[in-house]
Design a protein around this motif. Structure first.
Motif: not given
Length: 211
Positions: A48-72
């Motif tokens: 459960a802890q590993l799954k939570n860490d994975y989902l958090r990292a995935l959300a951070d990656t998606q947010n960073a991707k959206r921010m980069a796309q908006k900047q472009i």
């Protein structure tokens, strides 16, 4: 040699005591043994802890991707901002030139009328060129004062129109896409009747869509 019975008995007692205490000491130093249920619960908690860490990292990656796309996208949409600002004084001068040639004067002079027509064509071409890159002139005259688009330079008493109406434009304002490029410098009425909600319809947003 004679053996003392008391010594023999004492040795036997000490040996028996050591034998009884040895297992207790060994048992005290060993780790407690987990039951199968406890092991399963521990593994489930770790998963459960590993799954939570994975989902958090995935959300951070998606947010960073959206921010980069908006900047472009923003860089692409507003790349003309600085260049457009440099052209606005040219548009201002063309507008002033047309204002300096009223209809009566143009009707009285063929040469002046010909010159004014040329200025009109140039001004129209410039506005069309700016429009291709999302630069639009703000339609301010007779519109409600909009603090997001207008800069009030003066107030004048006008009792015949609603208060807060733009009655004169010193300098046109411009938008680029949905951002303000330059505010319009305007004169605003005061002392008139209160503005009704019907007067502030979306059509009075103050943006000329046909430049």
């Amino acid at each position: 040699m004679t053996t003392n019975p008391t010594d023999s008995t004492l040795d036997d007692i000490l040996a028996a005591t050591a034998t009884e205490q040895a297992p207790e000491g060994a048992a005290g130093s060993a780790e407690p043994v987990q039951s199968p249920e406890e092991k399963i619960a521990a593994l489930e908690a770790e998963v459960a802890q590993l799954k939570n860490d994975y989902l958090r990292a995935l959300a951070d990656t998606q947010n960073a991707k959206r921010m980069a796309q908006k900047q472009i996208e923003d860089n692409s949409k507003y790349a003309m901002s600085n260049f457009a600002k440099e052209l606005l004084p040219v548009a201002d001068n063309l507008t002033r030139a047309l204002m300096a040639a009223p209809e009566a004067a143009r009707a009285a002079s063929t040469d002046l009328n010909t010159l004014a027509v040329g200025v009109e064509m140039t001004e129209k071409e410039l506005q069309n060129a700016l429009g291709k890159y999302g630069v639009r002139r703000i339609d301010s005259l007779n519109q409600p004062f909009n603090p997001h688009h207008h800069q009030a330079m003066q107030e004048v008493d006008r009792t015949d129109i609603p208060s807060g109406t733009v009655v004169m434009v010193y300098q046109d304002g411009y938008l680029i896409q949905d951002r303000l490029l330059r505010p319009a410098m305007v004169v605003v009425s005061k002392g008139g009747p209160a503005r009704t909600p019907e007067a502030d319809t979306p059509s009075a947003a103050g943006v000329n869509q046909t430049v």
